[in-house]
Design an enzyme around this catalytic site. Structure first.
Site, PDB file in Angstrom:
ATOM      1  CE1 TYR A   1      70.195  95.148 121.166  1.00  0.00           C
ATOM      2  CE2 TYR A   1      70.315  92.907 120.326  1.00  0.00           C
ATOM      3  CZ  TYR A   1      70.626  94.250 120.209  1.00  0.00           C
ATOM      4  OH  TYR A   1      71.376  94.701 119.147  1.00  0.00           O
TER       5      TYR A   1
ATOM      6  CE  LYS B   1      75.081  93.011 119.873  1.00  0.00           C
ATOM      7  NZ  LYS B   1      75.443  92.156 118.722  1.00  0.00           N
TER       8      LYS B   1
HETATM    9  N1  LIG Z   1      69.591  97.064 113.639  1.00  0.00           N
HETATM   10  C1  LIG Z   1      70.204  97.922 114.408  1.00  0.00           C
HETATM   11  O1  LIG Z   1      69.761  99.069 114.596  1.00  0.00           O
HETATM   12  C2  LIG Z   1      71.489  97.536 115.078  1.00  0.00           C
HETATM   13  C3  LIG Z   1      72.204  98.524 115.769  1.00  0.00           C
HETATM   14  C4  LIG Z   1      73.396  98.174 116.395  1.00  0.00           C
HETATM   15  C5  LIG Z   1      73.867  96.876 116.319  1.00  0.00           C
HETATM   16  N2  LIG Z   1      73.161  95.929 115.657  1.00  0.00           N
HETATM   17  C6  LIG Z   1      73.718  94.572 115.609  1.00  0.00           C
HETATM   18  O2  LIG Z   1      73.949  94.242 114.254  1.00  0.00           O
HETATM   19  C7  LIG Z   1      73.828  92.835 114.055  1.00  0.00           C
HETATM   20  C8  LIG Z   1      72.877  92.572 112.898  1.00  0.00           C
HETATM   21  O3  LIG Z   1      71.658  93.162 113.238  1.00  0.00           O
HETATM   22  P1  LIG Z   1      70.482  93.320 112.146  1.00  0.00           P
HETATM   23  O4  LIG Z   1      69.732  94.553 112.484  1.00  0.00           O
HETATM   24  O5  LIG Z   1      71.064  93.158 110.801  1.00  0.00           O
HETATM   25  O6  LIG Z   1      69.561  92.074 112.517  1.00  0.00           O
HETATM   26  P2  LIG Z   1      68.916  90.955 111.564  1.00  0.00           P
HETATM   27  O7  LIG Z   1      67.999  90.176 112.418  1.00  0.00           O
HETATM   28  O8  LIG Z   1      68.387  91.576 110.317  1.00  0.00           O
HETATM   29  O9  LIG Z   1      70.178  90.063 111.155  1.00  0.00           O
HETATM   30  C9  LIG Z   1      70.701  89.103 112.017  1.00  0.00           C
HETATM   31  C10 LIG Z   1      71.064  87.886 111.165  1.00  0.00           C
HETATM   32  O10 LIG Z   1      71.610  86.891 112.028  1.00  0.00           O
HETATM   33  C11 LIG Z   1      71.023  85.649 111.705  1.00  0.00           C
HETATM   34  N3  LIG Z   1      70.981  84.784 112.893  1.00  0.00           N
HETATM   35  C12 LIG Z   1      70.214  84.946 113.993  1.00  0.00           C
HETATM   36  N4  LIG Z   1      70.410  83.913 114.838  1.00  0.00           N
HETATM   37  C13 LIG Z   1      71.335  83.095 114.240  1.00  0.00           C
HETATM   38  C14 LIG Z   1      71.946  81.883 114.614  1.00  0.00           C
HETATM   39  N5  LIG Z   1      71.636  81.273 115.760  1.00  0.00           N
HETATM   40  N6  LIG Z   1      72.853  81.329 113.769  1.00  0.00           N
HETATM   41  C15 LIG Z   1      73.143  81.926 112.583  1.00  0.00           C
HETATM   42  N7  LIG Z   1      72.595  83.081 112.172  1.00  0.00           N
HETATM   43  C16 LIG Z   1      71.699  83.641 113.008  1.00  0.00           C
HETATM   44  C17 LIG Z   1      69.610  85.973 111.232  1.00  0.00           C
HETATM   45  O11 LIG Z   1      69.096  84.929 110.416  1.00  0.00           O
HETATM   46  C18 LIG Z   1      69.827  87.280 110.479  1.00  0.00           C
HETATM   47  O12 LIG Z   1      70.079  87.030 109.114  1.00  0.00           O
HETATM   48  C19 LIG Z   1      73.334  92.267 115.384  1.00  0.00           C
HETATM   49  O13 LIG Z   1      74.430  91.691 116.076  1.00  0.00           O
HETATM   50  C20 LIG Z   1      72.811  93.491 116.143  1.00  0.00           C
HETATM   51  O14 LIG Z   1      72.935  93.335 117.537  1.00  0.00           O
HETATM   52  C21 LIG Z   1      71.990  96.220 115.022  1.00  0.00           C
HETATM   53  C1  LIG Z   2      56.093 102.980 120.176  1.00  0.00           C
HETATM   54  C2  LIG Z   2      57.152 104.019 120.485  1.00  0.00           C
HETATM   55  C3  LIG Z   2      56.976 104.648 121.822  1.00  0.00           C
HETATM   56  C4  LIG Z   2      58.545 103.414 120.344  1.00  0.00           C
HETATM   57  C5  LIG Z   2      58.810 103.086 118.876  1.00  0.00           C
HETATM   58  C6  LIG Z   2      60.260 103.174 118.592  1.00  0.00           C
HETATM   59  C7  LIG Z   2      61.073 101.951 119.066  1.00  0.00           C
HETATM   60  C8  LIG Z   2      60.508 100.659 118.459  1.00  0.00           C
HETATM   61  C9  LIG Z   2      62.530 102.203 118.676  1.00  0.00           C
HETATM   62  C10 LIG Z   2      63.060 103.467 119.392  1.00  0.00           C
HETATM   63  C11 LIG Z   2      64.571 103.241 119.598  1.00  0.00           C
HETATM   64  C12 LIG Z   2      64.856 101.955 118.817  1.00  0.00           C
HETATM   65  C13 LIG Z   2      66.112 101.183 119.188  1.00  0.00           C
HETATM   66  C14 LIG Z   2      67.371 102.035 118.949  1.00  0.00           C
HETATM   67  O1  LIG Z   2      67.356 102.562 117.632  1.00  0.00           O
HETATM   68  C15 LIG Z   2      68.605 101.223 119.102  1.00  0.00           C
HETATM   69  C16 LIG Z   2      68.614  99.880 119.021  1.00  0.00           C
HETATM   70  C17 LIG Z   2      69.909  99.167 119.246  1.00  0.00           C
HETATM   71  C18 LIG Z   2      70.151  98.063 118.223  1.00  0.00           C
HETATM   72  O2  LIG Z   2      71.253  97.263 118.631  1.00  0.00           O
HETATM   73  C19 LIG Z   2      68.964  97.181 118.037  1.00  0.00           C
HETATM   74  C20 LIG Z   2      67.705  97.990 117.735  1.00  0.00           C
HETATM   75  C21 LIG Z   2      67.421  99.053 118.800  1.00  0.00           C
HETATM   76  C22 LIG Z   2      67.109  98.360 120.114  1.00  0.00           C
HETATM   77  C23 LIG Z   2      66.213  99.907 118.328  1.00  0.00           C
HETATM   78  C24 LIG Z   2      64.931  99.109 118.353  1.00  0.00           C
HETATM   79  C25 LIG Z   2      63.670  99.938 118.068  1.00  0.00           C
HETATM   80  C26 LIG Z   2      63.582 101.129 119.022  1.00  0.00           C
HETATM   81  C27 LIG Z   2      63.414 100.681 120.441  1.00  0.00           C
END
Ligand SMILES: NC(=O)c1ccc[n+]([C@@H]2O[C@H](COP(=O)([O-])OP(=O)(O)OC[C@H]3O[C@@H](n4cnc5c(N)ncnc54)[C@H](O)[C@@H]3O)[C@@H](O)[C@H]2O)c1
Ligand SMILES: CC(C)CCC[C@@H](C)[C@H]1CC[C@H]2[C@@H]3[C@H](O)C=C4C[C@@H](O)CC[C@]4(C)[C@H]3CC[C@]12C
Length: 369
Positions: A159, A163
């Site tokens: 992952y 990214k």
């Molecule tokens: N959730 C977090 O904490 C977090 C933190 C930093 C960055 N991000 C980034 O933000 C973005 C959105 O993350 P999220 O948490 O909303 O995830 P999410 O899984 O809720 O949303 C991702 C969306 O992308 C769509 N998708 C996945 N594969 C696809 C494909 N092949 N074609 C078209 N659509 C597709 C999914 O259907 C979904 O609706 C991601 O790029 C993720 O890396 C998330």
């Molecule tokens: C069972 C415990 C030891 C761990 C449970 C928490 C774990 C699932 C959480 C902790 C940190 C979280 C990540 C962090 O908030 C940042 C990101 C970056 C973002 O791009 C995608 C989600 C992610 C990886 C979170 C995922 C859940 C994590 C690992």
């Protein structure tokens, strides 16, 4: 996009527009982007809630498509003024293969960039992640760092690797000539851990606590600080960056911006309790109840079980070696680059973000019973 906002109505495309973040970006654009003429929502899985958006003044076009399919991306991008690319596989639990994560997050992003170049779309905002920077494989803390902080960003997990590669593609594409002869302008936003309405992991923690009689058991030291950001503020930063990218192309083009807000720096579990506590859960233990070596063993056991069971069933628990390492490594940011470059200020206060999230968790929890 130089015409006045009233004269020219713009076409925006949001990839991943039905995801946790994507839905908030879609709704924020409809509420706070006056130049919007058409909003295209591109996603593999379209949400039923999109139908309710089609009754407003802005034309909302739902496009079921796959970013790994270049022709589907090109068809969706053609004619758009701005692309906000949030689509991605956010998988740190081993649900998808490394190849699939790379295909979606890297090749999908490459397809978006090439579609912009081929069709003449000039403005691209990419949703990157804090994980492009860290935590790194050595567990080095990143304490109140910024976009210029020196940090050894080495990764092994699919992952963060995907990214980081996708972000680099986006930044390197800045300045490329698009169809029509003008330059492509790109930027990447790096949210920390996003929370808020629609955060499935938070909902899962809540349901786990309900199953355990209202108790959650501390696994992470309270001293480990994690940066978290409210989803509404992440959506707002995307809208603002997309709006300012033309006017401030020379300053913003090819830049990265951490995305965070006034949410307090706390351990992952203590931060979650800001919402789960008011929902009736209690976190047991001032210190982790299990020794770290036992958590390492259990995480490794989970990874082994996932590998053994994969031919039969998907076993993807929260605890695995990667999530344990990330959870136990301090990663917080403190920067004003987005404010200096395009005037970003959080739209939602911590108090408002907290209240909104609590209300959502309560609703999500009650629907679980
Ligand atoms: N959730 C977090 O904490 C977090 C933190 C930093 C960055 N991000 C980034 O933000 C973005 C959105 O993350 P999220 O948490 O909303 O995830 P999410 O899984 O809720 O949303 C991702 C969306 O992308 C769509 N998708 C996945 N594969 C696809 C494909 N092949 N074609 C078209 N659509 C597709 C999914 O259907 C979904 O609706 C991601 O790029 C993720 O890396 C998330
Ligand atoms: C069972 C415990 C030891 C761990 C449970 C928490 C774990 C699932 C959480 C902790 C940190 C979280 C990540 C962090 O908030 C940042 C990101 C970056 C973002 O791009 C995608 C989600 C992610 C990886 C979170 C995922 C859940 C994590 C690992």
């Amino acid at each position: 996009m130089a015409d006045s906002a009233q004269a020219q109505k713009l076409v925006y495309l949001v990839t991943g527009g039905c995801g946790f973040l994507g839905e908030h970006v879609v709704r924020m654009l409809l509420q706070r982007e006056p130049r919007l003429g058409e909003l295209r929502v591109f996603d593999r899985h379209l949400g039923p809630w999109l139908e309710e958006l089609k009754t407003g003044p802005v034309r909302v076009t739902a496009i079921q498509g796959d970013v790994t399919e270049a022709h589907e991306v090109a068809a969706a991008v053609a004619g758009a003024h701005v692309v906000i690319h949030t689509a991605g596989l956010v998988d740190v639990f081993g649900r998808a293969s490394p190849e699939t994560i790379h295909e979606v997050n890297v090749q999908g992003t490459r397809n978006v960039i090439e579609a912009c170049v081929q069709t003449g779309t000039r403005f691209l905002v990419y949703t990157s992640s804090m994980e492009v920077v860290g935590p790194n494989t050595k567990g080095h803390p990143f304490y109140r760092g910024n976009e210029d902080t020196l940090y050894e960003a080495v990764h092994r997990h699919p992952y963060p690797c995907s990214k980081a590669l996708a972000e680099r593609l986006v930044l390197e594409a800045n300045g490329r000539e698009v169809h029509g002869g003008l330059p492509l302008v790109t930027c990447a936003l790096r949210p920390t851990g996003i929370y808020g309405e629609g955060h499935q992991i938070m909902r899962d923690f809540y349901r786990q606590g309900l199953r355990l009689g209202g108790w959650l058991f501390r696994a992470i030291p309270a001293s480990v600080e994690h940066g978290r950001v409210y989803v509404g503020n992440v959506a707002w930063m995307h809208v603002l960056a997309a709006r300012e990218l033309e006017r401030r192309a020379a300053l913003m083009g090819g830049q990265v911006y951490f995305c965070y807000d006034g949410s307090p720096y706390k351990s992952y579990e203590d931060f979650n309790m800001e919402f789960l506590g008011p929902c009736g859960l209690q976190l047991v233990g001032a210190r982790p109840l299990l020794p770290y070596w036992l958590l390492v063993f259990l995480a490794a056991l989970n990874a082994l079980l996932q590998w053994l069971l994969r031919p039969l069933v998907l076993y993807a628990p929260l605890l695995n070696p990667y999530t344990l390492a990330v959870a136990n490594t301090t990663f917080t940011v403190s920067t004003n680059k987005a404010q200096r470059h395009f005037g970003y200020e959080p739209l939602f206060s911590w108090e408002d973000s907290r209240t909104r999230t609590i209300l959502w968790v309560q609703a999500a929890g009650s629907s679980a019973q």
